[in-house]
Design an enzyme around this catalytic site. Structure first.
Site, PDB file in Angstrom:
ATOM      1  N   HIS A 227       0.854  -1.190   0.000  1.00  0.00           N
ATOM      2  CA  HIS A 227       0.000   0.000   0.000  1.00  0.00           C
ATOM      3  C   HIS A 227       0.884   1.233   0.000  1.00  0.00           C
ATOM      4  O   HIS A 227       1.923   1.254   0.669  1.00  0.00           O
ATOM      5  CB  HIS A 227      -0.899  -0.017   1.244  1.00  0.00           C
ATOM      6  CG  HIS A 227      -2.021   0.968   1.198  1.00  0.00           C
ATOM      7  ND1 HIS A 227      -1.837   2.330   1.349  1.00  0.00           N
ATOM      8  CD2 HIS A 227      -3.354   0.777   1.036  1.00  0.00           C
ATOM      9  CE1 HIS A 227      -3.003   2.929   1.277  1.00  0.00           C
ATOM     10  NE2 HIS A 227      -3.943   2.021   1.089  1.00  0.00           N
ATOM     11  N   ALA A 228       0.464   2.245  -0.741  1.00  0.00           N
ATOM     12  CA  ALA A 228       1.289   3.447  -0.855  1.00  0.00           C
ATOM     13  C   ALA A 228       1.480   4.162   0.479  1.00  0.00           C
ATOM     14  O   ALA A 228       2.481   4.850   0.680  1.00  0.00           O
ATOM     15  CB  ALA A 228       0.663   4.413  -1.864  1.00  0.00           C
TER      16      ALA A 228
END
Length: 380
Positions: A227-228
């Site tokens: 996930h960013a």
């Protein structure tokens, strides 16, 4: 048998590929009579995508149960006449012709609704009926590229398309929900409606969070299963090769993960990892520390620790494992439907209706119901 919510509704659909057939299959699941109009001989070209399911196309099997098939040549005035007669008693007309084709055939929404005021019409296209991309090819991958899905899917080194036809599915589901809303409105007003759904509009809507992220900050990076903005998040392998997906969402869970699962409480207060942003900034070191512990843990042992300490997780399953998923088995989600190739397994639709079994009818051969439908028109 208890009636389904759409019993008595008739849908006529000039459909092919994925988006329109998905919308109408969901209507059929809920009890609507769906008459699928196909080309004589070859039919819906999705019939020929593959031969995986006992000689039938996996796409077609998925999308076309519980429908009747009538073969009509719409380039022949006699075929158009039969279609118009079908529409006399129809509640819904769905089409995903190329832009402008319905109007050239005399099947445009404006003309049909002037003739049949209670009819709900739904046009499904690639980019809508106007704009510079109106006539552009609109295969699912092309829409994923134009809508930016490829920019956020994959790894930092390589973009990837989604493994399912996301644009087609999105458009099909918006068509399905729009038709239901139009039928509900008709109950109050007595009038039908003209709906328009495009694959591009559907997928750009689904891109909402990344678009806002890009518009008011910086575009999310491609991060594989990571996930960013959250870590640890994504796939991790146990020592026996079983892959487990983690999604640590807050600091309390992070502390429990370090204490109970990794059994390394010092990592929770390590200055590299003691906040979410620091864990993201030091993701490679974080993963290295986690991987070091998991080398000595089996997949079953890891899942047991995660469950004991209430850590969000899942097992990454191959499709063969999903077919035998214990949740599907426990909830009796599989049925058998008939087809030209014999009985085929099919999943129940996602909408459960207070104990009523959805329709799980046969997958038709091309034109299987032509004679019967024509006789009904003549007798009617």
């Amino acid at each position: 048998m208890t009636a389904l919510p759409l019993d008595g509704i008739t849908v006529v659909s000039c459909e092919q590929a994925v988006a329109a057939p998905l919308a109408t299959r969901h209507l059929a699941d809920l009890g609507a009579r769906v008459i699928k109009v196909e080309r004589p001989g070859s039919g819906d070209f999705a019939r020929d995508y593959d031969e995986t399911v006992e000689g039938l196309s996996s796409h077609f099997v998925w999308l076309n149960r519980s429908k009747e098939s009538i073969a009509l040549d719409l380039k022949d005035p006699a075929g158009i006449d039969v279609l118009r007669r079908l529409l006399t008693d129809a509640d819904v007309f769905v089409q995903n012709f190329a832009p402008g084709a319905a109007e050239r055939l005399g099947l445009g929404a404006q003309e049909l609704r002037a003739r049949f005021p209670r009819l709900v019409t739904c046009s499904i296209s690639g980019y809508g009926d106007s704009g510079p991309y109106r006539d552009a090819r609109a295969y699912d991958l092309l829409i994923q590229a134009e809508a930016g899905l490829l920019s956020v899917t994959g790894t930092p080194e390589q973009p990837a398309k989604s493994g399912i036809p996301a644009a087609d599915i999105g458009a099909g589901m918006y068509a399905f929900s729009g038709i239901l809303a139009a039928l509900y409105e008709r109950e109050r007003t007595g009038r039908g409606a003209a709906l328009e759904v495009s694959l591009f509009d559907a997928l750009t809507e689904w891109m909402g969070y990344p678009l806002y992220y890009a518009g008011y900050g910086t575009p999310p990076v491609r991060a594989g299963t990571s996930h960013a903005a959250i870590a640890p998040y994504g796939c991790f392998a146990a020592g026996d090769g079983v892959e487990v997906v983690l999604a640590i969402q807050n600091e309390r869970e992070w502390v429990r993960f370090c204490d109970g699962v990794l059994q390394r409480p010092e990592l929770a207060v390590d200055p590299r990892f003691d906040t979410g942003s620091r864990r993201v900034a030091h993701r490679p070191e974080l993963h290295a520390e986690i991987d070091k512990v998991l080398l000595d843990v089996t997949g079953d042992g890891l899942e047991a620790r995660l469950a004991e300490h209430r850590i969000a997780h899942a097992r990454r399953r191959e499709l063969g494992e999903v077919l035998e998923h214990p949740q599907l088995a426990a909830r009796d989600r599989w049925r058998t439907v008939d087809s030209p190739a014999g009985p085929i397994r099919a999943l129940l639709p996602p909408i459960g209706y207070d104990g009523r079994e959805p329709r799980m009818g046969a997958i038709p051969a091309v034109g299987a119901d032509t004679d019967r439908i024509r006789r009904g028109l003549e007798e009617g």
